[in-house]
Design a protein around this motif. Structure first.
Motif, mmCIF file in Angstrom:
data_model
loop_
_atom_site.group_PDB
_atom_site.id
_atom_site.type_symbol
_atom_site.label_atom_id
_atom_site.label_comp_id
_atom_site.label_asym_id
_atom_site.label_seq_id
_atom_site.Cartn_x
_atom_site.Cartn_y
_atom_site.Cartn_z
ATOM 1 N N SER A 190 26.906 9.090 7.419
ATOM 2 C CA SER A 190 26.897 8.013 6.420
ATOM 3 C C SER A 190 26.305 6.727 6.997
ATOM 4 C CB SER A 190 28.315 7.759 5.907
ATOM 5 O OG SER A 190 29.169 7.354 6.969
ATOM 6 N N GLN A 191 26.657 6.403 8.248
ATOM 7 C CA GLN A 191 26.103 5.207 8.872
ATOM 8 C C GLN A 191 24.596 5.320 9.032
ATOM 9 O OE1 GLN A 191 28.399 4.972 12.506
ATOM 10 N NE2 GLN A 191 29.933 3.616 11.596
ATOM 11 N N TRP A 192 24.132 6.515 9.454
ATOM 12 C CA TRP A 192 22.693 6.701 9.645
ATOM 13 C C TRP A 192 21.960 6.599 8.309
ATOM 14 C CZ3 TRP A 192 19.085 6.247 13.008
ATOM 15 C CH2 TRP A 192 17.845 6.849 12.813
ATOM 16 N N ARG A 193 22.554 7.148 7.241
ATOM 17 C CA ARG A 193 21.911 7.090 5.933
ATOM 18 C C ARG A 193 21.800 5.646 5.450
ATOM 19 N NH1 ARG A 193 25.592 9.041 3.191
ATOM 20 N NH2 ARG A 193 26.185 7.201 1.996
ATOM 21 N N LEU A 194 22.859 4.864 5.645
ATOM 22 C CA LEU A 194 22.833 3.467 5.216
ATOM 23 C C LEU A 194 21.794 2.674 5.998
ATOM 24 C CD1 LEU A 194 26.656 2.712 4.819
ATOM 25 C CD2 LEU A 194 24.978 3.069 3.007
ATOM 26 N N LEU A 195 21.722 2.911 7.294
ATOM 27 C CA LEU A 195 20.751 2.198 8.117
ATOM 28 C C LEU A 195 19.326 2.581 7.731
ATOM 29 C CD1 LEU A 195 22.555 2.459 11.571
ATOM 30 C CD2 LEU A 195 22.202 0.374 10.245
ATOM 31 N N LYS A 196 19.105 3.867 7.440
ATOM 32 C CA LYS A 196 17.760 4.319 7.054
ATOM 33 C C LYS A 196 17.365 3.745 5.707
ATOM 34 C CE LYS A 196 16.745 8.098 4.982
ATOM 35 N NZ LYS A 196 16.507 9.481 4.504
ATOM 36 N N ASN A 197 18.263 3.791 4.739
ATOM 37 C CA ASN A 197 17.937 3.304 3.398
ATOM 38 C C ASN A 197 17.663 1.807 3.372
ATOM 39 O OD1 ASN A 197 18.245 5.884 2.434
ATOM 40 N ND2 ASN A 197 20.282 5.544 1.563
ATOM 41 N N SER A 198 18.291 1.074 4.274
ATOM 42 C CA SER A 198 18.086 -0.375 4.327
ATOM 43 C C SER A 198 16.936 -0.771 5.242
ATOM 44 C CB SER A 198 19.370 -1.072 4.786
ATOM 45 O OG SER A 198 19.747 -0.619 6.075
ATOM 46 N N GLY A 356 8.998 8.320 3.021
ATOM 47 C CA GLY A 356 9.574 7.383 2.069
ATOM 48 C C GLY A 356 9.577 5.972 2.613
ATOM 49 N N ILE A 357 9.927 5.029 1.761
ATOM 50 C CA ILE A 357 9.986 3.621 2.149
ATOM 51 C C ILE A 357 11.246 3.010 1.551
ATOM 52 C CG2 ILE A 357 7.487 3.330 2.313
ATOM 53 C CD1 ILE A 357 7.598 2.036 -0.477
ATOM 54 N N SER A 358 11.693 1.960 2.186
ATOM 55 C CA SER A 358 12.832 1.205 1.668
ATOM 56 C C SER A 358 12.314 -0.081 1.043
ATOM 57 C CB SER A 358 13.817 0.876 2.798
ATOM 58 O OG SER A 358 14.837 0.016 2.335
ATOM 59 N N PHE A 413 24.570 -1.713 -0.109
ATOM 60 C CA PHE A 413 23.897 -2.094 -1.353
ATOM 61 C C PHE A 413 22.484 -1.523 -1.429
ATOM 62 C CE2 PHE A 413 27.128 -5.391 -0.760
ATOM 63 C CZ PHE A 413 27.727 -5.393 -2.016
ATOM 64 N N ALA A 414 21.967 -1.071 -0.281
ATOM 65 C CA ALA A 414 20.619 -0.486 -0.265
ATOM 66 C C ALA A 414 20.640 1.001 -0.529
ATOM 67 C CB ALA A 414 19.959 -0.755 1.097
ATOM 68 N N ASP A 415 21.833 1.567 -0.661
ATOM 69 C CA ASP A 415 21.935 3.005 -0.919
ATOM 70 C C ASP A 415 21.355 3.312 -2.294
ATOM 71 O OD1 ASP A 415 22.545 5.553 -0.218
ATOM 72 O OD2 ASP A 415 24.664 5.461 -0.737
ATOM 73 N N GLY A 416 20.328 4.125 -2.321
ATOM 74 C CA GLY A 416 19.688 4.461 -3.587
ATOM 75 C C GLY A 416 18.359 3.772 -3.802
ATOM 76 N N VAL A 417 17.970 2.846 -2.919
ATOM 77 C CA VAL A 417 16.684 2.156 -3.086
ATOM 78 C C VAL A 417 15.620 2.742 -2.164
ATOM 79 C CG1 VAL A 417 17.752 0.005 -3.814
ATOM 80 C CG2 VAL A 417 17.292 0.375 -1.393
ATOM 81 N N TRP A 418 15.956 3.830 -1.484
ATOM 82 C CA TRP A 418 14.954 4.523 -0.674
ATOM 83 C C TRP A 418 14.050 5.315 -1.609
ATOM 84 C CZ3 TRP A 418 13.435 4.680 4.363
ATOM 85 C CH2 TRP A 418 12.629 5.740 4.771
#
Length: 727
Positions: A190-198, A356-358, A413-418
């Motif tokens: 979960s931490q890695w996903r949040l960091l990647k998406n942001s 992909g991009i954030s 808050f960036a989850d889903g904007v990837w």
């Protein structure tokens, strides 16, 4: 040897003839590539020439990670069958073992040596390229329990243990260990996903930014010493360099840290030597030194990420005006503008390498790069110094955790904007970035022309008669993607395993690379793991409009004999099984003939065996097809001679893993197809196989044969391709 003579002679004449001086660098580069290539080839050969079952003495040089089979990590082979290997020929291999090992461990273990045979598709992880970029030339699997000769007692590992123990209950333990020792094993998904998406994932991967902070940290530590006299004026620079080297050592001298450290050391040498050169020349010197040390590092993703980022920084700095007379507000605006331009320039790099991009990455980096640079990383260094001196840094780790809390909180808050990028979108980003970089020298008319070209290329085309079938390289299993007019149907999903599936690692990246928005249909031949293991991932991510299976499943329509439908003008005729079953086995595999109005056809067979084949023959079903997916991966339990003659395919495609334990395909089955005049293809040799049907034409593309396949693939796979075609 002949390849060395040509550049040697050219180098000799270029040194003597002034007009040829410009090729000196080319000749030296060619010789370096030959030298490093032959060195890696020798390291590989020394392993396989000793046999597939050997005893090695090896030293662990990385942290081991847990997988479904046990643990894996890289080791350097010191001796083979009690015969020492010269230090320069010591191969680096990936060791799979049942027990966890630690950096610095020296062990004896009996192993089976296997070549590196990876999957190869148009998108997704390329393990062969990754292993080669890391200098790993083979995989070795422990056949006995490892006998430790020396337990890893290096100072780095002892320090790691102390820090790990002090972080036992810390919720940000994974991030702190990643920042300290480049060990991301403890980083939660979960931490890695949040960091990647942001767009903040690079902040926990030790690279140039962190090495620069380490240098600055040491520089300020050396400042008081510089006050002692003129002999100590260089103390801050030397102290900063030592601090950067120590931090790189803590990170295990990974490739990104080596690149950053090399650039820093070149900067220090130039500064101490009072040699003044421009940013461009400094960049080129660093690039040249890095490629001299290892020219094959250029195939590494991190190499391109690092050097493109540095290139963009230097380029944008060169465009800036003198800010010495600017007010602080103007300087701040210029900084924000430069940072935004850098993030925009990095968009195609992120799109190309990560798919992909954030959208919010520029904003998050604008806030949290200074947050990490000024607060988190310096405080981390203080904690490491305290632990090194034998102290307890609990308060410091707690302080770092407090600083990391707003990072993770805001990243949520960036989850889903990837945004996942297709090939077309990636090319569009590359073009726009080139325009941005060349904007100072381009006229408005030329820029407008390029925008019109990009806009024209993005306009979708109407419906066509062309359709294609891709047999994806999913190892032992099956996954076939049918495409027409930008719509997709998937036949089987490949296998799954704890924590992953072929749907995640192959099918989804391919669909996203093509720009697919959804999946029209999903067909499951039967419910064996190697055919339907990833169905839950496909259902969750792609939400197929309709689903069919030979087994009764909630939400699935029957895939049974007599059922037919049309999709995008293609006709799907189900030939087998006679009826939908409660539990589908190999012989109940959903067998479908897909055809068009131009008499092109392909037969999808799943894992049907001789019994089903015989039943279909007795019922005189319309089996004749141009292309057949070989039943049961080419096993001798399928593909009876009468069935092959009835199908009368021009091409047979087998989906299977290279060097699989079942020794598939059966040589007898391969010979049977070839004797019938059928061309034989298999994913283990060819990688992803594409068949394009258009009007009366049919075209085959195999990703290994029809694209530029680097020589290192042949070396790592130990000529698997050649042996496969000589069956």
């Amino acid at each position: 040897m002949i390849y060395c003579l040509v550049p040697v002679f050219l180098l000799f004449f270029s040194l003597r003839i002034r007009q040829l001086r410009y090729i000196i660098g080319i000749c030296i580069a060619f010789l370096l590539i030959l030298f490093h290539g032959n060195l890696i080839k020798r390291q590989s050969d020394i392993l396989f020439q000793s046999g597939h079952d050997i005893t090695i003495n090896a030293k662990v040089d990385s942290f081991f990670t847990q997988n479904s089979f046990g643990y894996t990590g890289s080791v350097r082979v010191l001796s083979i069958n009690n015969t020492p290997v010269e230090w320069w020929r010591q191969p680096r291999v990936k060791l799979y073992t049942a027990t966890e090992l630690h950096p610095g461990d020296v062990l004896d273990v009996q192993v089976s040596v296997k070549p590196i045979v990876g999957l190869l598709n148009e998108a997704g992880f390329d393990s062969e390229r990754y292993y080669f970029s890391q200098g790993i030339v083979a995989k070795v699997f422990a056949r006995s329990e490892a006998q430790l000769k020396t337990i890893g007692d290096s100072f780095r590992y002892r320090l790691f243990q102390h820090v790990e123990q002090q972080l036992q209950d810390n919720p940000f333990r994974g991030i702190i260990l990643a920042l300290s020792f480049a060990n991301r094993n403890e980083l939660s998904e979960s931490q890695w996903r949040l960091l990647k998406n942001s767009g903040l994932a690079h902040l926990v991967a030790i690279s140039g930014l962190h090495i620069g902070i380490a240098y600055t940290f040491g520089f300020f530590l050396g400042m008081p010493v510089s006050r002692f006299g003129r002999y100590f004026l260089w103390a801050p620079v030397i102290s900063g360099g030592i601090s950067a080297v120590i931090y790189s050592w803590l990170a295990g001298f990974s490739l990104p840290t080596i690149r950053a450290l090399l650039m820093l050391l070149i900067h220090i040498v130039l500064r101490v030597s009072h040699i003044r050169i421009g940013l461009r020349d400094r960049f080129l010197v660093t690039l040249g030194c890095m490629l001299t040390i290892n020219p094959f590092v250029s195939i590494s993703v991190s190499f391109w990420m690092s050097f493109t980022a540095v290139f963009f920084v230097f380029y944008l700095v060169s465009l800036e005006k003198d800010r010495s007379q600017q007010l602080w507000l103007e300087k701040l605006k210029q900084q924000v503008k430069g940072h935004t331009a850098l993030m925009l320039c990095m968009l195609p790099v992120s799109a190309g390498f990560f798919g992909g991009i954030s959208l919010v990455a520029p904003l998050y980096n604008l806030i949290f790069i200074p947050w990490f640079s000024l607060l988190i990383v310096p405080l981390l260094f203080v904690g490491l110094v305290v632990v090194t001196l034998g102290g307890f840094a609990g308060l410091i780790w707690a302080g770092i955790s407090q600083l990391l809390e707003p990072v993770i909180w805001s990243a949520a808050f960036a989850d889903g904007v990837w945004i996942f990028t297709s090939a077309h979108m990636t090319h569009l980003f590359v073009g726009l970035t080139c325009i941005l970089l060349l904007q100072p020298i381009l006229s408005s008319r030329i820029i407008g022309f390029f925008f019109l070209v990009f806009w024209g290329s993005s306009i979708g085309r109407g419906e066509t008669t062309k359709w294609q079938v891709d047999i994806l390289d999913v190892g032992h299993g099956l996954s076939v993607l049918i495409e027409k007019n930008g719509h997709y149907v998937l036949y089987d999903t490949g296998k799954s395993w704890p924590g992953g599936s072929m749907s995640q690692s192959v099918v989804t990246p391919v669909l996203r690379w093509r720009g697919a928005r959804n999946l029209d249909g999903l067909i499951l031949s039967h419910l064996d793991n190697d055919h339907a293991g990833g169905r839950f991932d496909i259902e969750k991510v792609w939400h197929p409009v309709w689903k069919r299976a030979s087994q009764r499943l909630p939400g699935y329509q029957p895939c049974s004999q007599g059922t037919s439908w049309r999709w995008q003008t293609l006709k799907f005729d189900v030939l087998w099984p006679p009826k939908q079953v409660v539990k589908s086995h190999n012989d109940e595999s959903c067998t479908i003939r897909v055809s068009d109005d131009a008499e092109h056809s392909i037969l999808l067979t799943g894992d049907i065996e001789k019994h089903s084949e015989q039943e279909m023959l007795q019922q005189n079903l319309p089996l004749a097809s141009e292309v057949v997916i070989v039943p049961h991966h080419g096993s001798h339990t399928s593909s009876s001679l009468k069935w092959i003659k009835k199908v009368q395919a021009d091409v047979a495609v087998a989906s299977l893993a290279g060097m699989n334990p079942w020794h598939l395909p059966s040589p007898r089955i391969v010979k049977r197809y070839r004797d019938n005049g059928t061309q034989w293809l298999e994913t283990a040799i060819s990688g992803q196989i594409r068949i394009i049907f258009q009007q009366k034409k049919r075209q085959f593309n195999t990703i290994r044969r029809d694209t530029l396949s680097p020589w290192y693939r042949q070396m790592l796979r130990k000529q698997v391709e050649w042996r496969g075609y000589s069956r």
